[in-house]
Design a protein around this motif. Sequence first.
Motif, PDB file in Angstrom:
ATOM      1  N   PHE A  27       0.830  -1.201   0.000  1.00 17.86           N
ATOM      2  CA  PHE A  27       0.000   0.000   0.000  1.00 17.86           C
ATOM      3  C   PHE A  27       0.866   1.253   0.000  1.00 17.86           C
ATOM      4  O   PHE A  27       0.616   2.192  -0.757  1.00 17.86           O
ATOM      5  N   PHE A  28       1.896   1.278   0.831  1.00 13.76           N
ATOM      6  CA  PHE A  28       2.799   2.424   0.906  1.00 13.76           C
ATOM      7  C   PHE A  28       3.504   2.645  -0.432  1.00 13.76           C
ATOM      8  O   PHE A  28       3.591   3.777  -0.915  1.00 13.76           O
ATOM      9  N   GLY A  83       2.454   1.724  -3.334  1.00 16.76           N
ATOM     10  CA  GLY A  83       1.436   2.186  -4.271  1.00 16.76           C
ATOM     11  C   GLY A  83       1.143   3.667  -4.127  1.00 16.76           C
ATOM     12  O   GLY A  83       1.002   4.384  -5.123  1.00 16.76           O
ATOM     13  N   VAL A  84       1.060   4.149  -2.901  1.00 17.16           N
ATOM     14  CA  VAL A  84       0.802   5.579  -2.667  1.00 17.16           C
ATOM     15  C   VAL A  84       1.969   6.415  -3.180  1.00 17.16           C
ATOM     16  O   VAL A  84       1.763   7.451  -3.817  1.00 17.16           O
ATOM     17  N   VAL A  85       3.177   5.967  -2.927  1.00 14.50           N
ATOM     18  CA  VAL A  85       4.357   6.700  -3.401  1.00 14.50           C
ATOM     19  C   VAL A  85       4.371   6.746  -4.923  1.00 14.50           C
ATOM     20  O   VAL A  85       4.590   7.802  -5.523  1.00 14.50           O
ATOM     21  N   PHE A 107       1.847   6.446  -6.896  1.00 12.12           N
ATOM     22  CA  PHE A 107       0.699   7.233  -7.350  1.00 12.12           C
ATOM     23  C   PHE A 107       1.017   8.722  -7.321  1.00 12.12           C
ATOM     24  O   PHE A 107       0.611   9.469  -8.208  1.00 12.12           O
ATOM     25  N   THR A 108       1.752   9.158  -6.314  1.00  9.46           N
ATOM     26  CA  THR A 108       2.088  10.581  -6.221  1.00  9.46           C
ATOM     27  C   THR A 108       3.197  10.977  -7.180  1.00  9.46           C
ATOM     28  O   THR A 108       3.365  12.164  -7.471  1.00  9.46           O
ATOM     29  N   ARG A 131       3.416   9.808 -10.326  1.00  7.84           N
ATOM     30  CA  ARG A 131       3.003   9.549 -11.699  1.00  7.84           C
ATOM     31  C   ARG A 131       3.036  10.838 -12.518  1.00  7.84           C
ATOM     32  O   ARG A 131       2.992  11.935 -11.964  1.00  7.84           O
ATOM     33  N   ALA A 162       0.955  14.454 -11.906  1.00  5.67           N
ATOM     34  CA  ALA A 162       0.579  14.627 -10.505  1.00  5.67           C
ATOM     35  C   ALA A 162       0.985  16.004  -9.984  1.00  5.67           C
ATOM     36  O   ALA A 162       0.328  16.554  -9.105  1.00  5.67           O
TER      37      ALA A 162
END
Length: 50
Positions: free
Chosen positions: A22-23, A25-27, A29-30, A32, A35
């Motif tokens: 999850f961590f 994925g969040v990193v 995602f930010t 990309r 962003a």
Amino acid sequence: MEIYTALRAFADSWALLAMTLFFIGVVLFTLRPGAKALAKDAAQIPLKED
């Protein structure tokens, strides 16, 4: 006490793996493409006078 041991084993293995994924994925995602513009726009929301 067996339930505690089972939950502890689950938390030590699969829950840790899930939180790590999850961590990451969040990193990702930010970081990309595109962003930065969205983050800059969101940062200006409190300063807008409509």
